[in-house]
Design an enzyme around this catalytic site. Structure first.
Site, PDB file in Angstrom:
ATOM      1  N   ASP A  16      11.041   2.061  79.471  1.00  0.00           N
ATOM      2  CA  ASP A  16      11.289   2.338  80.131  1.00  0.00           C
ATOM      3  C   ASP A  16      12.631   1.067  81.082  1.00  0.00           C
ATOM      4  OD1 ASP A  16      13.627   3.830  81.582  1.00  0.00           O
ATOM      5  OD2 ASP A  16      12.176   4.703  83.121  1.00  0.00           O
TER       6      ASP A  16
ATOM      7  N   HIS B 265      18.053  10.414  74.058  1.00  0.00           N
ATOM      8  CA  HIS B 265      18.333  10.386  74.755  1.00  0.00           C
ATOM      9  C   HIS B 265      19.377   8.825  75.109  1.00  0.00           C
ATOM     10  CE1 HIS B 265      18.393   9.728  79.605  1.00  0.00           C
ATOM     11  NE2 HIS B 265      17.323   8.553  79.359  1.00  0.00           N
TER      12      HIS B 265
HETATM   13  C1  HEM Z   1      12.978  12.568  82.644  1.00  0.00           C
HETATM   14  C2  HEM Z   1      14.325  11.688  82.100  1.00  0.00           C
HETATM   15  C3  HEM Z   1      14.360  10.166  82.077  1.00  0.00           C
HETATM   16  C4  HEM Z   1      13.225   9.417  81.166  1.00  0.00           C
HETATM   17  C5  HEM Z   1      12.129   9.500  80.309  1.00  0.00           C
HETATM   18  C6  HEM Z   1      14.244   8.380  80.720  1.00  0.00           C
HETATM   19  C7  HEM Z   1      13.228   7.298  79.784  1.00  0.00           C
HETATM   20  C8  HEM Z   1      14.760   6.563  79.075  1.00  0.00           C
HETATM   21  C9  HEM Z   1      14.155   5.525  77.918  1.00  0.00           C
HETATM   22  C10 HEM Z   1      12.736   5.659  77.871  1.00  0.00           C
HETATM   23  C11 HEM Z   1      15.251   4.664  77.628  1.00  0.00           C
HETATM   24  C12 HEM Z   1      15.228   3.940  76.800  1.00  0.00           C
HETATM   25  C13 HEM Z   1      15.068   1.975  76.720  1.00  0.00           C
HETATM   26  C14 HEM Z   1      15.823   1.712  78.009  1.00  0.00           C
HETATM   27  O1  HEM Z   1      16.548   0.845  77.093  1.00  0.00           O
HETATM   28  O2  HEM Z   1      15.425   1.804  79.282  1.00  0.00           O
HETATM   29  C15 HEM Z   1      16.535   5.275  78.440  1.00  0.00           C
HETATM   30  C16 HEM Z   1      17.380   4.909  78.293  1.00  0.00           C
HETATM   31  C17 HEM Z   1      18.483   5.244  79.407  1.00  0.00           C
HETATM   32  N1  HEM Z   1      18.380   6.203  80.690  1.00  0.00           N
HETATM   33 FE1  HEM Z   1      16.983   6.827  80.965  1.00  0.00          FE
HETATM   34  N2  HEM Z   1      15.609   8.584  81.140  1.00  0.00           N
HETATM   35  C18 HEM Z   1      15.994   9.715  82.130  1.00  0.00           C
HETATM   36  C19 HEM Z   1      16.591   9.528  82.427  1.00  0.00           C
HETATM   37  C20 HEM Z   1      17.603   9.493  82.898  1.00  0.00           C
HETATM   38  C21 HEM Z   1      19.117   9.463  84.151  1.00  0.00           C
HETATM   39  C22 HEM Z   1      18.642  10.735  84.720  1.00  0.00           C
HETATM   40  C23 HEM Z   1      20.091   9.235  83.235  1.00  0.00           C
HETATM   41  C24 HEM Z   1      20.932   8.901  84.279  1.00  0.00           C
HETATM   42  C25 HEM Z   1      21.790   9.073  84.756  1.00  0.00           C
HETATM   43  C26 HEM Z   1      19.834   7.999  82.246  1.00  0.00           C
HETATM   44  C27 HEM Z   1      20.171   6.148  81.664  1.00  0.00           C
HETATM   45  C28 HEM Z   1      19.310   6.210  81.106  1.00  0.00           C
HETATM   46  C29 HEM Z   1      20.157   4.993  80.347  1.00  0.00           C
HETATM   47  C30 HEM Z   1      22.028   4.607  81.103  1.00  0.00           C
HETATM   48  C31 HEM Z   1      19.838   3.610  79.841  1.00  0.00           C
HETATM   49  C32 HEM Z   1      19.584   3.049  78.553  1.00  0.00           C
HETATM   50  C33 HEM Z   1      20.465   3.481  77.270  1.00  0.00           C
HETATM   51  C34 HEM Z   1      21.411   2.074  76.259  1.00  0.00           C
HETATM   52  O3  HEM Z   1      22.205   1.643  77.709  1.00  0.00           O
HETATM   53  O4  HEM Z   1      21.300   1.780  75.597  1.00  0.00           O
HETATM   54  N3  HEM Z   1      17.850   7.853  82.069  1.00  0.00           N
HETATM   55  N4  HEM Z   1      15.694   5.809  79.515  1.00  0.00           N
END
Ligand code: HEM
Length: 296
Positions: free
Chosen positions: A138, A210
């Site tokens: 993450d 996601h």
């Molecule tokens: C269960 C809740 C969540 C989990 C387990 C989770 C996990 C992850 C994972 C594994 C990634 C891919 C690796 C990375 O780029 O960090 C990611 C990307 C991302 N997440 Fe989450 N996330 C969650 C909730 C959220 C929420 C609520 C938001 C927004 C308010 C969010 C915004 C983002 C963004 C902006 C990216 C990067 C997208 C990109 O530009 O590639 N995430 N998240």
């Protein structure tokens, strides 16, 4: 020139606490005194980020920020919901030692007692090599170097410059359900490979992953935010405490609406089949100068 709160960008911490408080006694001088005592540096080697809900910030600073709103419950397609549990005062404590993070968390709670009531408090940690409990890294696509300041901080010359809007959202995972799936399907849900966190490309990247839902642009501008989420877990409950700092809360709003499928394509984020949002709040982390002024 004003300075941001240092803890926003600290990357070397492994232990975390987030605590959310509600006003109990709205006497302004008592509230200021309590917050000053909470911030007093009696524990070494920790960083503290303090942020304020809309109403409390207006009361303490005598100013309002146009973009600072309370979080409102969001309903999405396919029955998904993100509930609002807006509170007044937020402390994020981070450090490299679990003992000092807990000592500081307790000192803050004791300093605030009687004036503010703690309503949510979650401890977390760095899991393996910065992975969420689903096993996926993450933070991979977090903006790097100078870009993180641009994504997280209110620009110089704007109201609240070098402060940051903060979004806090606790998620509870259903890991059993997620772990039953073959890794190839898990990767389609996240939009990255599990082992090396490589972004899926072209036809391999589903619309409902996601990454597809959160990698958003608006009027050609990438809606970058600075994520500082942490995993928490016990035999009772496990998940992610999502925290994001942004120069404009609209960026988070867009991502949340896209996750919920409240868009033209009505596609929702598959991550919500395996994790449930149980809290949600916005706050403002002022620059050090604005904070000191508000507490005078
Ligand atoms: C269960 C809740 C969540 C989990 C387990 C989770 C996990 C992850 C994972 C594994 C990634 C891919 C690796 C990375 O780029 O960090 C990611 C990307 C991302 N997440 Fe989450 N996330 C969650 C909730 C959220 C929420 C609520 C938001 C927004 C308010 C969010 C915004 C983002 C963004 C902006 C990216 C990067 C997208 C990109 O530009 O590639 N995430 N998240």
């Amino acid at each position: 020139m004003s300075f941001f709160q240092e803890g926003i960008f600290v990357e070397e911490a492994n232990f975390f606490n987030v605590s959310e408080y509600q006003v109990l006694d709205s006497d302004v001088s008592k509230m200021k005194e309590a917050i000053k005592n909470a911030l007093a540096n009696s524990v070494e080697n920790v960083w503290v980020v303090v942020s304020f809900g809309k109403k409390l910030w207006a009361t303490l600073s005598g100013t309002t920020l146009e973009k600072l709103e309370d979080f409102k419950t969001l309903d999405g397609k396919n029955g998904f919901q993100m509930p609002a549990t807006q509170t007044d005062l937020f402390f994020r404590v981070l450090g490299t030692d679990q003992s000092t993070v807990l000592d500081k968390t307790i000192q803050i709670e004791e300093a605030l007692k009687g004036t503010f009531k703690v309503v949510l408090s979650e401890n977390g940690f760095t899991y393996k090599d910065h992975r969420d409990l689903t096993g996926f890294v993450d933070g991979s696509a977090n903006p790097k170097e100078e870009k993180k300041y641009v994504a997280a901080l209110i620009a110089e010359g704007e109201a609240g410059a070098n402060g940051s809007y903060v979004f806090h959202q606790k998620w509870v995972h259903n890991l059993e359900k997620f772990n039953e799936l073959p890794v190839s399907i898990q990767e389609k849900i996240i939009g990255r490979t599990k082992e090396d966190s490589i972004e899926l490309e072209g036809d391999d990247m589903p619309d409902n992953s996601h990454v597809s839902r959160t990698d958003a642009k608006h009027d050609g501008v990438a809606m970058k935010i600075w994520r500082r989420s942490f995993p928490y877990g016990s035999a009772l409950e496990r998940g992610l405490f999502f925290i994001a700092y942004t120069c404009d809360p609209f960026r988070v709003d867009i991502q949340l609406e896209r996750m919920l499928g409240n868009t033209e394509d009505q596609v929702s984020d598959r991550i919500m089949e395996f994790s449930t949002a149980v809290s949600g709040a916005y706050s403002f982390a002022p620059s050090v100068e604005d904070l000191n002024k508000a507490l005078l």
